[in-house]
Design a protein around this motif. Sequence first.
Motif, short mmCIF file in Angstrom:
data_model
loop_
_atom_site.label_atom_id
_atom_site.label_comp_id
_atom_site.label_asym_id
_atom_site.label_seq_id
_atom_site.Cartn_x
_atom_site.Cartn_y
_atom_site.Cartn_z
N THR A 31 18.77 -44.98 44.06
CA THR A 31 19.83 -44.34 44.83
C THR A 31 20.04 -42.94 44.29
O THR A 31 19.79 -42.68 43.11
N PRO A 32 20.54 -42.05 45.11
CA PRO A 32 20.93 -40.74 44.58
C PRO A 32 22.08 -40.90 43.60
O PRO A 32 22.90 -41.82 43.73
N ARG A 33 22.14 -40.02 42.63
CA ARG A 33 23.18 -40.07 41.60
C ARG A 33 24.50 -39.57 42.17
O ARG A 33 24.53 -38.58 42.89
N ILE A 34 25.59 -40.25 41.84
CA ILE A 34 26.93 -39.83 42.24
C ILE A 34 27.64 -39.38 40.97
O ILE A 34 27.76 -40.15 40.01
N GLU A 35 28.09 -38.15 40.95
CA GLU A 35 28.73 -37.58 39.76
C GLU A 35 30.24 -37.83 39.76
O GLU A 35 30.90 -37.72 40.79
N PHE A 36 30.78 -38.16 38.58
CA PHE A 36 32.20 -38.37 38.37
C PHE A 36 32.62 -37.72 37.07
O PHE A 36 31.83 -37.67 36.13
N GLY A 37 33.88 -37.27 36.99
CA GLY A 37 34.44 -36.85 35.72
C GLY A 37 34.63 -38.08 34.84
O GLY A 37 34.20 -38.14 33.70
N ARG A 38 35.26 -39.10 35.39
CA ARG A 38 35.42 -40.40 34.74
C ARG A 38 35.11 -41.45 35.79
O ARG A 38 35.67 -41.44 36.87
N ARG A 39 34.22 -42.33 35.46
CA ARG A 39 33.82 -43.36 36.42
C ARG A 39 34.97 -44.31 36.72
O ARG A 39 35.69 -44.71 35.81
N PRO A 40 35.11 -44.70 37.98
CA PRO A 40 36.16 -45.66 38.31
C PRO A 40 35.82 -47.04 37.78
O PRO A 40 34.66 -47.39 37.62
N ASP A 41 36.84 -47.81 37.50
CA ASP A 41 36.67 -49.17 37.00
C ASP A 41 36.30 -50.12 38.14
O ASP A 41 36.71 -49.91 39.28
N GLY A 42 35.54 -51.16 37.82
CA GLY A 42 35.30 -52.23 38.77
C GLY A 42 33.94 -52.25 39.42
O GLY A 42 33.65 -53.17 40.19
N ALA A 43 33.06 -51.30 39.13
CA ALA A 43 31.76 -51.26 39.81
C ALA A 43 30.89 -52.48 39.45
O ALA A 43 30.22 -53.04 40.32
N GLY A 44 30.92 -52.89 38.21
CA GLY A 44 30.14 -54.06 37.80
C GLY A 44 30.63 -55.34 38.44
O GLY A 44 29.84 -56.18 38.88
N ASP A 45 31.94 -55.48 38.51
CA ASP A 45 32.52 -56.66 39.16
C ASP A 45 32.19 -56.67 40.65
O ASP A 45 31.87 -57.73 41.21
N LEU A 46 32.28 -55.52 41.28
CA LEU A 46 31.95 -55.42 42.70
C LEU A 46 30.48 -55.79 42.92
O LEU A 46 30.16 -56.58 43.82
N PHE A 47 29.60 -55.24 42.10
CA PHE A 47 28.17 -55.53 42.24
C PHE A 47 27.90 -57.03 42.10
O PHE A 47 27.19 -57.61 42.91
#
Length: 78
Positions: free
Chosen positions: A1-17
């Motif tokens: 996937t293309p990279r999505i840039e963040f200052g601070r990554r949001p919580d919950g991506a692993g749980d969502l995945f």
Amino acid sequence: TPRIEFGRRPDGAGDLFAAVLLGRYLHGRVWPDALAEAVAACYGVVGTAQGGTGLVLPIVAAQSLIVSPACVFPARPA
């Protein structure tokens, strides 16, 4: 996937995945398809979060992208 840039990554991506991957698998998808759909769903939700100010993924606001991702990234062997 293309990279999505963040200052601070949001919580919950692993749980969502994990939740989407398991849900797709339990609904009859084979592992490669379940993986591709889980990655696509997470990519859509994280992309939605990119413009926000919160530190939690906007799962409710982006629920349509979980059900029907806009982009699909097919799984392929490494």
